[in-house]
Design an enzyme around this catalytic site. Structure first.
Site, PDB file in Angstrom:
ATOM      1  N   ASP A  33      14.959  -2.944 -27.210  1.00 10.99           N
ATOM      2  CA  ASP A  33      13.858  -2.249 -26.550  1.00 10.99           C
ATOM      3  C   ASP A  33      12.588  -2.667 -27.303  1.00 10.99           C
ATOM      4  OD1 ASP A  33      12.417  -0.236 -25.060  1.00 10.99           O
ATOM      5  OD2 ASP A  33      12.440   0.935 -26.910  1.00 10.99           O
ATOM      6  N   ASP A  35       8.902  -0.886 -27.173  1.00 13.49           N
ATOM      7  CA  ASP A  35       8.088   0.226 -27.690  1.00 13.49           C
ATOM      8  C   ASP A  35       8.930   1.146 -28.578  1.00 13.49           C
ATOM      9  OD1 ASP A  35       5.772  -0.510 -26.156  1.00 13.49           O
ATOM     10  OD2 ASP A  35       6.678   0.400 -24.402  1.00 13.49           O
ATOM     11  N   GLY A  70      10.957   5.511 -22.894  1.00 10.41           N
ATOM     12  CA  GLY A  70      11.841   4.688 -22.072  1.00 10.41           C
ATOM     13  C   GLY A  70      11.645   4.848 -20.574  1.00 10.41           C
ATOM     14  N   ARG A  73       5.924   4.312 -16.165  1.00  7.06           N
ATOM     15  CA  ARG A  73       4.585   4.932 -16.195  1.00  7.06           C
ATOM     16  C   ARG A  73       4.460   6.067 -15.178  1.00  7.06           C
ATOM     17  NH1 ARG A  73       0.244   0.537 -15.298  1.00  7.06           N
ATOM     18  NH2 ARG A  73       1.602  -0.458 -16.810  1.00  7.06           N
ATOM     19  N   SER A 140       8.434  -1.368 -19.939  1.00  5.63           N
ATOM     20  CA  SER A 140       6.969  -1.517 -19.913  1.00  5.63           C
ATOM     21  C   SER A 140       6.489  -2.738 -19.128  1.00  5.63           C
ATOM     22  CB  SER A 140       6.437  -1.614 -21.343  1.00  5.63           C
ATOM     23  OG  SER A 140       5.065  -1.916 -21.302  1.00  5.63           O
ATOM     24  N   ASN A 142       3.565  -3.759 -19.635  1.00  7.65           N
ATOM     25  CA  ASN A 142       2.667  -4.403 -20.607  1.00  7.65           C
ATOM     26  C   ASN A 142       3.424  -5.296 -21.597  1.00  7.65           C
ATOM     27  OD1 ASN A 142      -0.084  -3.241 -20.051  1.00  7.65           O
ATOM     28  ND2 ASN A 142       1.041  -1.324 -20.302  1.00  7.65           N
ATOM     29  N   ASP A 194      15.256   3.338 -29.064  1.00  7.47           N
ATOM     30  CA  ASP A 194      14.707   4.531 -29.735  1.00  7.47           C
ATOM     31  C   ASP A 194      14.572   5.710 -28.760  1.00  7.47           C
ATOM     32  OD1 ASP A 194      12.482   3.468 -28.254  1.00  7.47           O
ATOM     33  OD2 ASP A 194      11.206   4.822 -29.417  1.00  7.47           O
TER      34      ASP A 194
HETATM   35  C1  BG6 Z   1       8.481   2.255 -22.283  1.00  8.64           C
HETATM   36  C2  BG6 Z   1       7.911   3.432 -23.043  1.00  8.64           C
HETATM   37  O1  BG6 Z   1       8.787   1.214 -23.150  1.00  8.64           O
HETATM   38  O2  BG6 Z   1       7.541   1.778 -21.306  1.00  8.64           O
HETATM   39  C3  BG6 Z   1       7.477   4.511 -22.079  1.00  8.64           C
HETATM   40  O3  BG6 Z   1       8.904   3.945 -23.922  1.00  8.64           O
HETATM   41  C4  BG6 Z   1       6.491   3.938 -21.063  1.00  8.64           C
HETATM   42  O4  BG6 Z   1       6.899   5.581 -22.803  1.00  8.64           O
HETATM   43  C5  BG6 Z   1       7.145   2.764 -20.348  1.00  8.64           C
HETATM   44  O5  BG6 Z   1       6.112   4.942 -20.120  1.00  8.64           O
HETATM   45  C6  BG6 Z   1       6.212   2.101 -19.330  1.00  8.64           C
HETATM   46  O6  BG6 Z   1       5.165   1.472 -20.022  1.00  8.64           O
HETATM   47  P1  BG6 Z   1       3.910   0.777 -19.359  1.00  8.64           P
HETATM   48  O7  BG6 Z   1       3.374  -0.096 -20.479  1.00  8.64           O
HETATM   49  O8  BG6 Z   1       4.400  -0.021 -18.196  1.00  8.64           O
HETATM   50  O9  BG6 Z   1       2.968   1.840 -18.954  1.00  8.64           O
HETATM   51 MG    MG Z   2      11.297   2.622 -26.776  1.00  4.62          MG
END
Ligand code: BG6
Ligand code: MG
Length: 239
Positions: A33, A35, A70, A73, A140, A142, A194
Site C-alpha cells: 500500500d 499512503d 484505504g 476519496r 489513491s 494521486n 496500514d
Molecule cells: C488511500 C488513503 O491510499 O487513498 C485514503 O488511505 C484515501 O485515505 C484514498 O481516501 C484515495 O486517495 P486520493 O489521493 O485518490 O484522494
Molecule cells: Mg494506507
C-alpha cells in the site's frame, strides 16, 4: 520386493506433492500500500479533510479519520457527511471532494525522497536481491504524483492504483490487478497494509498480509508490526 517398489513410488509421489505445495505457497511478490506504508501522506489526507470539514461546519476528528484509511476519496466524503446537519447534492459532493484534493495536493508539494518511511528502502532492496517482485496497490488517484515526488516512479515492477479500479478496498480489485500485472498468482503474493480495509482486501484476494501502523493489531493479518524496521526480509517471506 514389490512392496518395496510401491513404498518408494508412494514416497516419491508424496515428496513431489509436498515440493509442489511449498512452491505453490512460496511468496513471489510483495504488494505495498502507499499512503501510510511507504510514505506518511496519511497525515496530509487528515489535514485536507479537517480543513474541508471545518469550512462546512461538520464535526470531524482523528477517530473518524481512521475510518478513511484505504477508502476512496468519494467514499471518504460520505463517511464525513454522516455528521453533516444537511444533505448535499451530487454536484456539491464533487466540488467538496475536489476542494479537499486541492488542499491535499498543496501539502503533497512539500513531499521529498527523505519522507519515505524508515525500513522501506532496505526492504525493497533486499526483496529485489532475492528476485521477489514488488508492486504498489493503492486506492489513491494521486499515486503517480506521490511516487514522482518521493523519487520512486520507476522503482516498482507494477503499479495498481485508484485510477485503474472500480471498487476500492476492502474489495480485492486493486491487489488482484497488481498480481495480474506481475503475472503472479494471488496465493503467492503478500500485501503490506496500514488500513483495516486494506487488510480485509488482501484476505479477500487470497493473499498473505503484514499489517503495520494503525492496522498492526488487526487479527485478520498474518503478522503485525509498528513499521518495516521491525521486520526482516526472511520474516516477511516466511509469513
Ligand atoms: C488511500 C488513503 O491510499 O487513498 C485514503 O488511505 C484515501 O485515505 C484514498 O481516501 C484515495 O486517495 P486520493 O489521493 O485518490 O484522494
Ligand atoms: Mg494506507
Amino acid at each position: 520386493m514389490w512392496n518395496c517398489k510401491y513404498f518408494y513410488t508412494g514416497f516419491a509421489l508424496q515428496y513431489k506433492i509436498i515440493v509442489h505445495l511449498v512452491q505453490f505457497t512460496m511468496i513471489k511478490a510483495v504488494i505495498f500500500d502507499l499512503d501510510g506504508v511507504i510514505v506518511s501522506t496519511d497525515e496530509f489526507h487528515y489535514q485536507g479533510w479537517q480543513r474541508l470539514a471545518d469550512e462546512e461546519g461538520i464535526y470531524f476528528d482523528r477517530k473518524i479519520n481512521e475510518r478513511l484509511r484505504g477508502v476512496s476519496r468519494l467514499e471518504s466524503l460520505e463517511i464525513i457527511l454522516e455528521r453533516a446537519v444537511r444533505k448535499y447534492n451530487p454536484k456539491e459532493k464533487t466540488e467538496m471532494a475536489d476542494r479537499k484534493n486541492k488542499y491535499y495536493r498543496d501539502l503533497l508539494h512539500t513531499l521529498a525522497p527523505d519522507d519515505v518511511f524508515p525500513g522501506v528502502e532496505r526492504m525493497l532492496k533486499e526483496l529485489n536481491e532475492r528476485g521477489i517482485k514488488i508492486a504498489i496497490g493503492s486506492s489513491s488517484k494521486n499515486t503517480p504524483f506521490i511516487l514522482e515526488k518521493i523519487g520512486m516512479e520507476g522503482t516498482f515492477d507494477a503499479v495498481s492504483d485508484g485510477n485503474q479500479i472500480k471498487r476500492s478496498k476492502p474489495d480485492p480489485e486493486v491487489f488482484l490487478l497488481a498480481a495480474s500485472k506481475l503475472n503472479i498468482p494471488p496465493g503467492q503474493c503478500l500485501v503490506v497494509e496500514d488500513a483495516d480495509a486494506g487488510v480485509e482486501a488482501a484476505i479477500n484476494a487470497g493473499m498473505k498480509c503484514l499489517a503495520v501502523g494503525s492496522a498492526r493489531k488487526n487479527p485478520k493479518a498474518h503478522l503485525g508490526a509498528n513499521n518495516l524496521t521491525e521486520i526482516t526480509v526472511e520474516q516477511l517471506l516466511q509469513i
